[in-house]
Each structure stands twice: as structure tokens, then as C-alpha cells.
Design an enzyme around this catalytic site. Structure first.
Site, PDB file in Angstrom:
ATOM      1  N   ASP A   1     -27.411 -13.979   8.490  1.00 20.38           N
ATOM      2  CA  ASP A   1     -25.750 -14.151   8.968  1.00 20.38           C
ATOM      3  C   ASP A   1     -25.685 -13.726  10.283  1.00 20.38           C
ATOM      4  OD1 ASP A   1     -25.453 -15.296   6.374  1.00 20.38           O
ATOM      5  OD2 ASP A   1     -24.112 -13.609   5.952  1.00 20.38           O
TER       6      ASP A   1
ATOM      7  N   ASP B   1     -24.384 -15.721  13.560  1.00 16.14           N
ATOM      8  CA  ASP B   1     -23.055 -15.238  14.448  1.00 16.14           C
ATOM      9  C   ASP B   1     -23.388 -15.226  15.882  1.00 16.14           C
ATOM     10  OD1 ASP B   1     -21.658 -15.090  12.049  1.00 16.14           O
ATOM     11  OD2 ASP B   1     -21.844 -13.012  11.757  1.00 16.14           O
TER      12      ASP B   1
ATOM     13  N   SER C   1      -3.558 -39.917 -10.459  1.00 18.00           N
ATOM     14  CA  SER C   1      -4.095 -38.931 -11.358  1.00 18.00           C
ATOM     15  C   SER C   1      -5.094 -39.723 -12.450  1.00 18.00           C
ATOM     16  CB  SER C   1      -3.019 -37.975 -11.804  1.00 18.00           C
ATOM     17  OG  SER C   1      -2.036 -38.519 -12.275  1.00 18.00           O
ATOM     18  N   LEU C   2      -5.279 -38.743 -13.244  1.00 21.40           N
ATOM     19  CA  LEU C   2      -6.272 -39.206 -14.396  1.00 21.40           C
ATOM     20  C   LEU C   2      -5.840 -39.164 -15.724  1.00 21.40           C
ATOM     21  CD1 LEU C   2      -9.773 -38.256 -13.063  1.00 21.40           C
ATOM     22  CD2 LEU C   2      -9.278 -40.498 -13.136  1.00 21.40           C
TER      23      LEU C   2
ATOM     24  N   GLU D   1     -18.856 -38.352 -13.241  1.00 26.79           N
ATOM     25  CA  GLU D   1     -18.812 -37.098 -12.076  1.00 26.79           C
ATOM     26  C   GLU D   1     -18.188 -36.061 -12.786  1.00 26.79           C
ATOM     27  OE1 GLU D   1     -16.506 -38.580  -8.735  1.00 26.79           O
ATOM     28  OE2 GLU D   1     -17.769 -40.611  -8.963  1.00 26.79           O
TER      29      GLU D   1
ATOM     30  N   LYS E   1     -15.411 -33.193 -13.113  1.00 29.77           N
ATOM     31  CA  LYS E   1     -14.139 -33.125 -12.864  1.00 29.77           C
ATOM     32  C   LYS E   1     -13.854 -31.643 -12.216  1.00 29.77           C
ATOM     33  CE  LYS E   1      -9.547 -34.340 -13.928  1.00 29.77           C
ATOM     34  NZ  LYS E   1      -8.761 -33.102 -13.818  1.00 29.77           N
TER      35      LYS E   1
ATOM     36  N   ASP F   1     -12.515 -28.504 -10.814  1.00 26.32           N
ATOM     37  CA  ASP F   1     -11.064 -27.666 -10.858  1.00 26.32           C
ATOM     38  C   ASP F   1     -10.563 -27.117  -9.588  1.00 26.32           C
ATOM     39  OD1 ASP F   1      -8.852 -27.442 -12.261  1.00 26.32           O
ATOM     40  OD2 ASP F   1      -9.386 -25.801 -13.468  1.00 26.32           O
TER      41      ASP F   1
ATOM     42  N   ARG G   1      -2.477 -33.699  -2.053  1.00 24.17           N
ATOM     43  CA  ARG G   1      -2.038 -34.952  -2.528  1.00 24.17           C
ATOM     44  C   ARG G   1      -0.526 -35.003  -2.695  1.00 24.17           C
ATOM     45  NH1 ARG G   1      -1.037 -35.340  -8.238  1.00 24.17           N
ATOM     46  NH2 ARG G   1      -1.443 -37.391  -8.940  1.00 24.17           N
TER      47      ARG G   1
ATOM     48  N   GLU H   1     -12.288 -33.035  -3.408  1.00 20.31           N
ATOM     49  CA  GLU H   1     -11.548 -31.761  -4.158  1.00 20.31           C
ATOM     50  C   GLU H   1     -12.162 -30.538  -3.436  1.00 20.31           C
ATOM     51  OE1 GLU H   1      -9.844 -32.727  -6.600  1.00 20.31           O
ATOM     52  OE2 GLU H   1      -9.301 -31.042  -7.875  1.00 20.31           O
TER      53      GLU H   1
ATOM     54  N   TYR I   1     -15.444 -37.228  -2.978  1.00 24.18           N
ATOM     55  CA  TYR I   1     -15.896 -38.237  -4.191  1.00 24.18           C
ATOM     56  C   TYR I   1     -15.346 -39.598  -3.982  1.00 24.18           C
ATOM     57  CZ  TYR I   1     -11.194 -36.827  -5.833  1.00 24.18           C
ATOM     58  OH  TYR I   1      -9.824 -36.320  -5.752  1.00 24.18           O
TER      59      TYR I   1
ATOM     60  N   LYS J   1     -16.004 -43.240 -14.364  1.00 28.13           N
ATOM     61  CA  LYS J   1     -15.170 -44.247 -13.470  1.00 28.13           C
ATOM     62  C   LYS J   1     -16.247 -45.842 -13.703  1.00 28.13           C
ATOM     63  CE  LYS J   1     -14.390 -40.924 -10.065  1.00 28.13           C
ATOM     64  NZ  LYS J   1     -14.336 -40.219  -8.671  1.00 28.13           N
TER      65      LYS J   1
ATOM     66  N   LYS K   1     -12.100 -34.608 -20.912  1.00 29.84           N
ATOM     67  CA  LYS K   1     -11.886 -33.246 -20.833  1.00 29.84           C
ATOM     68  C   LYS K   1     -12.632 -32.277 -21.613  1.00 29.84           C
ATOM     69  CE  LYS K   1      -7.644 -32.204 -18.881  1.00 29.84           C
ATOM     70  NZ  LYS K   1      -7.607 -31.452 -17.888  1.00 29.84           N
TER      71      LYS K   1
ATOM     72  N   CYS L   1      14.522  -0.147 -31.128  1.00 27.44           N
ATOM     73  CA  CYS L   1      13.979  -0.743 -29.676  1.00 27.44           C
ATOM     74  C   CYS L   1      12.957   0.063 -29.294  1.00 27.44           C
ATOM     75  CB  CYS L   1      15.043  -0.844 -28.691  1.00 27.44           C
ATOM     76  SG  CYS L   1      14.462  -1.086 -26.958  1.00 27.44           S
TER      77      CYS L   1
ATOM     78  N   CYS M   1      14.364   1.898 -25.918  1.00 30.75           N
ATOM     79  CA  CYS M   1      15.505   2.755 -25.779  1.00 30.75           C
ATOM     80  C   CYS M   1      16.062   3.375 -27.111  1.00 30.75           C
ATOM     81  CB  CYS M   1      16.869   1.867 -25.021  1.00 30.75           C
ATOM     82  SG  CYS M   1      17.476   0.718 -26.079  1.00 30.75           S
TER      83      CYS M   1
ATOM     84  N   CYS N   1      16.913  -6.384 -29.047  1.00 30.60           N
ATOM     85  CA  CYS N   1      17.469  -5.010 -28.735  1.00 30.60           C
ATOM     86  C   CYS N   1      19.059  -5.230 -28.507  1.00 30.60           C
ATOM     87  CB  CYS N   1      16.684  -4.458 -27.406  1.00 30.60           C
ATOM     88  SG  CYS N   1      17.585  -2.932 -26.884  1.00 30.60           S
TER      89      CYS N   1
ATOM     90  N   CYS O   1      19.684  -1.281 -21.930  1.00 33.75           N
ATOM     91  CA  CYS O   1      18.211  -0.839 -21.939  1.00 33.75           C
ATOM     92  C   CYS O   1      17.451  -0.979 -20.983  1.00 33.75           C
ATOM     93  CB  CYS O   1      17.625  -1.672 -23.328  1.00 33.75           C
ATOM     94  SG  CYS O   1      15.760  -1.513 -23.728  1.00 33.75           S
TER      95      CYS O   1
HETATM   96  S1  IVH Z   1     -10.986 -39.547  -8.798  1.00 29.92           S
HETATM   97  C1  IVH Z   1      -8.048 -42.200  -9.132  1.00 29.92           C
HETATM   98  N1  IVH Z   1     -13.066 -37.876  -9.075  1.00 29.92           N
HETATM   99  O1  IVH Z   1      -8.642 -34.908 -10.698  1.00 29.92           O
HETATM  100  C2  IVH Z   1      -8.460 -41.114  -9.834  1.00 29.92           C
HETATM  101  N2  IVH Z   1     -11.059 -36.906  -9.235  1.00 29.92           N
HETATM  102  O2  IVH Z   1      -6.276 -36.212 -12.484  1.00 29.92           O
HETATM  103  C3  IVH Z   1      -8.635 -39.762  -9.218  1.00 29.92           C
HETATM  104  N3  IVH Z   1     -10.734 -34.462  -9.618  1.00 29.92           N
HETATM  105  O3  IVH Z   1      -6.195 -35.298  -8.344  1.00 29.92           O
HETATM  106  C4  IVH Z   1      -9.430 -39.467  -8.245  1.00 29.92           C
HETATM  107  N4  IVH Z   1     -12.849 -34.214  -9.645  1.00 29.92           N
HETATM  108  O4  IVH Z   1      -7.883 -33.676  -7.731  1.00 29.92           O
HETATM  109  C5  IVH Z   1     -11.726 -37.960  -9.070  1.00 29.92           C
HETATM  110  N5  IVH Z   1     -14.953 -36.155  -9.434  1.00 29.92           N
HETATM  111  C6  IVH Z   1     -13.695 -36.715  -9.485  1.00 29.92           C
HETATM  112  C7  IVH Z   1     -12.816 -35.351  -9.301  1.00 29.92           C
HETATM  113  C8  IVH Z   1     -11.244 -35.670  -9.553  1.00 29.92           C
HETATM  114  C9  IVH Z   1     -11.838 -33.569  -9.501  1.00 29.92           C
HETATM  115  C10 IVH Z   1      -9.135 -34.090  -9.421  1.00 29.92           C
HETATM  116  C11 IVH Z   1      -8.641 -34.679  -8.353  1.00 29.92           C
HETATM  117  C12 IVH Z   1      -7.435 -35.622  -9.169  1.00 29.92           C
HETATM  118  C13 IVH Z   1      -7.307 -35.313 -10.524  1.00 29.92           C
HETATM  119  C14 IVH Z   1      -7.153 -36.340 -11.087  1.00 29.92           C
END
Ligand code: IVH
Length: 674
Positions: free
Chosen positions: A35, A39, A84-85, A116, A118, A120, A139, A180, A232, A295, A319, A413, A416, A431, A436
Site C-alpha cells: 500500500d 501511495d 426491478s426483477l 448471475e 444477485k 445485494d 436507480r 451493482e 452487469y 436472464k 431468491k 408495568c 413504572c 401500561c 410512564c
Molecule cells: S438485472 C432488468 N442483474 O436487483 C433487470 N440486477 O430487482 C434488473 N441486481 O435493481 C437488472 N444483481 O439492483 C440484474 N446480476 C444482476 C443483479 C441485479 C443485483 C439488482 C439490481 C436491480 C435489482 C432488481
């Protein structure tokens, strides 16, 4: 001149070296220098650049961390919405998804899936113009996000300039990359430890800390927080690239980090098998994932399938099961909430689960204890779902100790010592003493909380101290704290600086709108949503106080428990006195609406037909009534207006025949706002 050419060469060489080390460190996770050596390279580059400012380029590694604070995060509209998915929780769900995909495509098509992880974290969209990072955005609601360019630039795994792939010709004039942003579990734990020592609020999980960090004003702090990104997708490039797997390849050629745990599968069975394999890997990964994403690989097929509401038909989330842990229930304590509710809290043998150590869990009420047959001494199963608060999902009955003790609810309680009561239609114990100390503290905490008066710094810890010292009891006394400045500063650990900050936050809260003030009052059952409805119906607190219960009950979505509770609250003289004092402190007890507005539709009758797009029927009705008008169901000569939405019914023709004034939704809204 010679000097400058030399400097330029050296600068370029340093940049190349630094970039190369960044790549080895952040992308390959295989650093070759220490490091401090790294630097030194950066320092040398900084020095040369400060001596030759005209040689600074936007993609220089020194340009990652800006010095300016981001005062406002400007809204940006996503060119293509960030979707979103939909979630699947079982094999069946997944096979359903596969079936729908097949139904949506011509039979001749071969379907392949990319799986892939997901991740978090928080999703971002990053724009590159002619290869250079131009802007980054959150987003948001999927359509409109917030511009966080300065913060995105600090992330070392986000290239400031795209590497140009030699293998192919790809137009890079305008590229949008999505990915992400996340924080590694280790960095999250370290950050929380530091925050704990500093007495700051802890982040609930790595996702919150990543999202929170992206919204900080100071990029210098962001750069210290060690965020990372997995890219992604590249959006809107179906013309030049034909599949998601190619996109992933291209992303890594551009210099992004693409998560290596991905697979191209030839059918849903193979995809499912890979998802299961990923689930077993979960514990060994240094970052949080909450599932896998499946996908459709072909971009052409994705386009045919399209989207439904806010989710694509071509992708789905698989999930993972909530993580569980075992622990021992050492004891039950009883917490007293702001309205006097007595809630059992499980005191557990500390156990680590999903990023944090759990030693307590709420059990909601005594009925839950009975239902789950939980006893002190039991081995219990804990689960952490999407939220932070751990749950006891059950007891390991097989291992129950003969000495395990049934749980008995308190008779007084625990704070009190007052009597408890149980309303007929409720499971909770209360209570009965509104003075209290636990209730007082709870009310104050609620009043100052983010969704209410939003007084930053006035949290549980300070409230406890102030209540103990006799400085706080009722809401209005918060606004009197400024007269005790000296006393406050003298309190252990608080200094002049933090007290002044607090007093400022208190003054600022006086500007909170009526709806927030109403919510802050902590009237039982009046949550943030109900408070908003009440505040838009009544023009002031005085109107609400004197309103007959039937009027309150007549408001859409306001039920009897709320209207009764409001009446009870205002029939208490103490509450009225507090409100009077808060009024003289300058809090807002009138709605933002102009008072004049109130009767613009006085005695006008309306009929609605067809569906409106901006408002629901109920909302339209509420608004008309709020402005003094009436809504009736059928057209007559006496009708003043017919409001027509999409696909109007026969009322439309009738109104035309009777020459009633017909207005569309836009005109209607204008009328409301007149
Ligand atoms: S694809 C069009 N790929 O999950 C589909 N999303 O609920 C959405 N996320 O808002 C994007 N890993 O923040 C995709 N490999 C991945 C992901 C991913 C995490 C999140 C992303 C999105 C949410 C979908």
C-alpha cells in the site's frame, strides 16, 4: 519546454503504473506492491500534476476524488427505465417463468439462460461519452434517479476511461453501463465498528451502508469507504451485440469487474441446478447476495418478450432461503412503547447471522409466545428476512430442557409499576400511565424521528439523558432546550459544537409541514399516511380538533379506530395545552394549501366517468368534497360538470344531450388547483 515533455512522459508512465496496480488490486485481487509503495506513486503523480496543471486529464487517477461537496443530488431521467426483477421462491415459480418465456417466443427459437448472482447492493447507471465517464446516477424509482457522479468516480472498480477492446469494433461514443455498487462484508463490519466507537448510528447491513455512502455529500469520505461495483449490463446496444453473455464479456474488456460466478445454461433445469450451486457458495463469498438472476441470453428475444409493469418478462430473481441460526433464549424482558404497549423482547445468547450479531429479537406480543410455545431456556431458531429485525421462527422442541420455564406476562408495568390493561379487541397489554417514563421517552423519540419532525441528533441516547436530567418531558420542551444551552454543554461527553448542532436541528424542524407535525404528535393509529390524508383534508389543526367524528370517518381510508383515537387525543386537555405551546413555538399547524381554496367548488355537483390516470376515483372524490363540491353517480339537469377519463360510459352521451359542461382530466386538475 523540454521540462514539460519530460514531465508529461513521467506523468503518463505513473498513470499507467497506477492503473495497472489498481487493476491487479481491485479486479484481480492480486496486488504486487505494498500500500505504501502505491501511495508513493500517487503522491508523485499528484506533485507533478500540481506543477503542470494543464497536463491533468479527466481520467487521471488523481481525479477520482473531488473536493467539492455535492449540495444537491440533481434528478436525472433514465433514458431506458431501470427495472426491478420479479422474485421466485420455488422450483415451480421458476418453471412457470420458463413456460411464460416459451409462450412469448416463436416455437422455432432456441432459448438459453444466463445465470448471475444477485448482488445485494445499490444499482447505478453510468454514462460514458467518447470513452470517458460522464455521469452516474442512482436507480431512484426506476424512471428518475439522482445524479451521484462525484461519488461514483471515487470507486476504483469503476473505470474513468473505457479500455478500448482491440478484438472488435464497438461504437463507444455513448454508452450506458449498469451495475451493482456494494460494500464487502468485512469493510461493512469495520465501518460499523468505527461508527460504534464514534457514537454514530450503525448501518443495518452492507446494502444500506453502500446506498447511504452513495448519497453522502463529501466524495472524500466516500472514497475512504471502499465501495466496489459489479457491472452487469450495457443498455441499448442490441444492434451491435446479440446476447447478455457477450455483454458481460464486453464489460470486462472495457475494464469493469464482472462477477465471475456466472454461467450460460441451455435450459431452465441447468439454470436451476446452477442456482442451487450458487446458494451453497453464499457463505464463502466476501459480499452479500440475496439470490441469483436468470436472464434470457438473446437480446433479440429479450426485446420480443418485453416488460410487464416494472419488471422484464425475460428475467427473474431466484431468491435464496432466509438464513437461519440457532440460539438459546436466556430471558424475556418487557419493553414499554410510546403508546404504552408492552412488548416481549427475547434476550438471546449472542449469535452471528447475516452480517451482525444478534442478542435480542422482538416477539410482538404474548399471543405469539403462546402460539409458538416458547419458553425460557429453549433452543430457538432465528431468521433474518429482507429486513434487519431478526425473528424467532420456532423452538427446537426435541431439545427442550426439563427446566425450561413458561413465560408469564407481567402484571404491572415493568417500568413504572402501574396497572396494565388489555383492550377487548386487541392482543396487546398496555401500561395505563401516560406519564410512564418509558412512554415519555418513546413519544419524544417518535416526535424527533426522521419521518416526523426529523431532528437530527435527537435520538434514543440523548433523549434518555435529557429525560433523566429532568430537561425533557413533553414535546414543547424540546423547543425550550435552547434556554438550557450551558447546562446541556456541561453534560458529560456533549460539547458546545454538538449541542449547537442539535439546537440548530431543533430550530430547523419548526419548518416541517403540517402533515409531519400531525404525525409527530403520536396519536395512536395515526401513521404517516393517515396524517397526510388528514392534513390535506383539514386546513388546520383547529379544524381537525373541532371536526365531528363522522367527518373524520368520512375521509377515504380513515377508519373508526383512527377517528376514535383522534377524538380521545384531543379530548385530553394536556394534549391541547402542548399543542398551544407548540403553536407559539412556531410549528406549522396549518396546511400548505391556501385557505381560500377551500370553497372554490362550493355546491358544485360532479359526475365522473371513465378511468382517470393521475388520480384514483376515490382521490378525485375526496378532492371535490374537500373543496366544497359534491359527487353524484348519475347525470341530471342539475349536474355542473362531467369529468371524463379514458373509455367513458353512457354518461358521456347523456351529458352531451343535456348540454352539461364536460371536462377532461387535465381540465379537472386545473379546476382543483384554481
Ligand atoms: S438485472 C432488468 N442483474 O436487483 C433487470 N440486477 O430487482 C434488473 N441486481 O435493481 C437488472 N444483481 O439492483 C440484474 N446480476 C444482476 C443483479 C441485479 C443485483 C439488482 C439490481 C436491480 C435489482 C432488481
Amino acid at each position: 519546454m523540454g521540462m514539460s515533455i519530460q514531465a508529461q512522459k513521467k506523468i503518463e508512465e505513473l498513470r499507467k503504473q497506477i492503473l495497472d496496480h489498481d487493476h491487479k488490486y481491485y479486479v484481480l485481487a492480486d496486488p504486487v506492491i505494498s500500500d505504501s509503495e502505491y501511495d508513493m506513486l500517487v503522491k508523485e503523480l499528484e506533485k507533478l500534476e500540481s506543477e503542470n496543471p494543464d497536463l491533468i486529464t479527466p481520467d487521471s487517477p488523481t481525479q477520482r476524488v473531488g473536493k467539492d461537496l455535492t449540495k444537491v443530488f440533481n434528478p436525472v431521467q433514465h433514458k431506458i427505465p431501470m427495472l426491478s426483477l420479479a422474485n421466485t421462491y420455488s422450483e415451480e415459480d421458476l418453471f412457470d417463468f420458463d413456460r411464460r418465456v416459451k409462450e412469448g417466443l416463436p416455437e422455432s427459437e432456441t432459448i438459453r439462460y444466463v445465470v448471475e448472482l444477485k448482488i445485494d447492493g445499490a444499482s447505478v447507471s453510468i454514462h460514458y461519452i467518447n470513452g470517458y465517464l460522464q455521469s452516474g446516477a442512482t436507480r431512484g424509482d426506476g424512471v428518475i434517479g439522482e445524479e451521484i457522479t462525484a461519488n461514483v468516480k471515487t470507486i476504483k472498480t469503476v473505470p474513468l476511461r473505457l479500455k478500448i477492446p482491440s478484438s472488435r469494433t464497438y461504437p463507444i461514443n455513448d454508452i450506458e453501463v449498469r451495475g451493482e455498487i456494494y460494500m464487502k462484508i468485512g469493510d461493512f463490519l469495520k465501518l460499523n465498528k468505527e461508527r460504534e466507537i464514534a457514537g454514530e448510528k450503525l448501518f443495518a447491513n452492507p446494502r444500506n451502508s453502500a446506498a447511504g455512502t452513495l448519497k453522502m455529500q463529501d466524495p472524500r469520505i466516500v472514497s475512504k469507504r471502499k465501495l466496489s461495483m459489479f457491472a452487469y449490463s450495457i443498455v441499448g446496444n442490441e444492434e451491435v451485440v446479440s446476447s447478455q453473455s457477450e455483454n458481460l464479456k464486453l464489460l470486462s474488456e472495457f475494464g469493469f469487474v464482472v462477477n465471475p460466478e456466472t454461467k450460460l445454461c441451455s435450459d431452465i433445469h441447468e439454470a436451476l441446478e446452477f442456482c442451487r450451486k450458487l446458494e451453497t457458495k453464499r457463505e464463502s463469498l466476501p459480499y452479500e447476495i440475496d439470490g441469483a438472476v436468470i436472464k434470457v441470453n438473446s437480446l433479440k428475444q429479450q426485446k420480443i418478450l418485453g416488460n410487464i409493469a416494472k419488471s422484464p418478462r425475460w428475467a427473474v430473481a431466484y431468491k435464496f432461503k432466509a438464513r437461519q441460526a440457532f440460539s438459546r433464549l436466556n430471558d424475556i424482558t418487557w419493553q414499554v412503547g410510546r403508546t404504552g404497549t408492552i412488548t416481549p423482547v427475547a434476550e438471546l445468547e449472542p449469535v452471528f447471522l447475516s452480517g451482525s450479531t444478534i442478542s435480542r429479537a422482538t416477539l410482538h406480543n404474548f399471543d405469539e409466545i403462546k402460539r409458538k410455545d416458547i419458553r425460557i431456556g429453549d433452543k430457538v431458531i432465528l431468521e433474518k428476512g429482507g429486513d434487519v429485525i431478526p425473528k424467532i421462527v420456532g423452538v427446537v422442541l426435541k431439545e427442550r430442557d426439563i427446566n425450561s420455564k413458561p413465560i408469564v406476562p407481567p402484571s404491572k408495568c415493568p417500568v413504572c409499576g402501574s396497572n396494565l390493561f388489555k383492550p377487548e379487541d386487541e392482543v396487546a397489554l398496555y401500561c395505563e400511565n401516560s406519564e410512564c417514563p418509558a412512554q415519555i421517552r418513546g413519544r419524544l423519540e417518535h416526535f424527533a424521528s426522521r419521518g416526523a419532525m426529523d431532528i437530527e441528533g435527537l435520538g434514543e441516547a440523548l433523549i434518555n439523558i435529557f429525560v433523566d436530567k429532568g430537561l425533557l418531558n413533553t414535546y414543547d420542551e424540546i423547543y425550550n432546550l435552547k434556554n438550557h444551552r450551558k447546562e446541556l454543554i456541561d453534560i458529560e461527553r456533549l460539547g458546545a459544537k454538538s449541542i449547537d448542532k442539535l439546537l440548530n436541528a431543533i430550530e430547523k424542524s419548526k419548518k416541517q409541514p403540517f402533515s409531519k407535525v400531525l404525525y409527530a404528535l403520536g396519536i395512536r393509529y395515526v401513521g404517516a399516511g393517515a396524517a397526510k390524508k388528514l392534513a390535506s383534508w383539514f386546513n388546520s389543526i383547529d379544524e381537525l380538533i373541532s371536526a365531528p367524528e363522522e367527518e373524520i370517518l368520512g375521509i377515504h381510508e380513515i377508519g373508526e379506530s383512527i377517528s376514535q383515537s383522534i377524538k380521545t387525543f384531543f379530548s385530553n386537555v394536556k394534549n391541547l395545552q402542548i399543542i398551544e405551546r407548540l403553536k407559539s413555538d412556531g410549528l406549522v399547524f396549518k396546511s400548505e394549501k391556501k385557505l381560500l381554496n377551500k370553497n372554490v367548488l362550493l355546491n358544485k355537483t360532479f359526475v365522473l366517468t371513465g378511468s382517470l390516470s393521475e388520480l384514483s376515483r376515490e382521490e378525485a372524490k375526496d378532492k371535490i368534497i374537500a373543496l366544497g363540491g359534491k359527487v353524484i353517480s348519475s347525470i341530471s339537469k342539475k349536474t355542473d360538470y362531467l369529468v371524463v377519463g379514458e373509455k367513458p360510459g353512457s354518461k358521456f352521451d347523456k351529458a352531451k344531450a343535456l348540454a352539461i359542461k364536460i371536462i377532461n382530466e387535465k381540465e379537472f386538475i386545473e379546476l382543483l388547483n384554481e
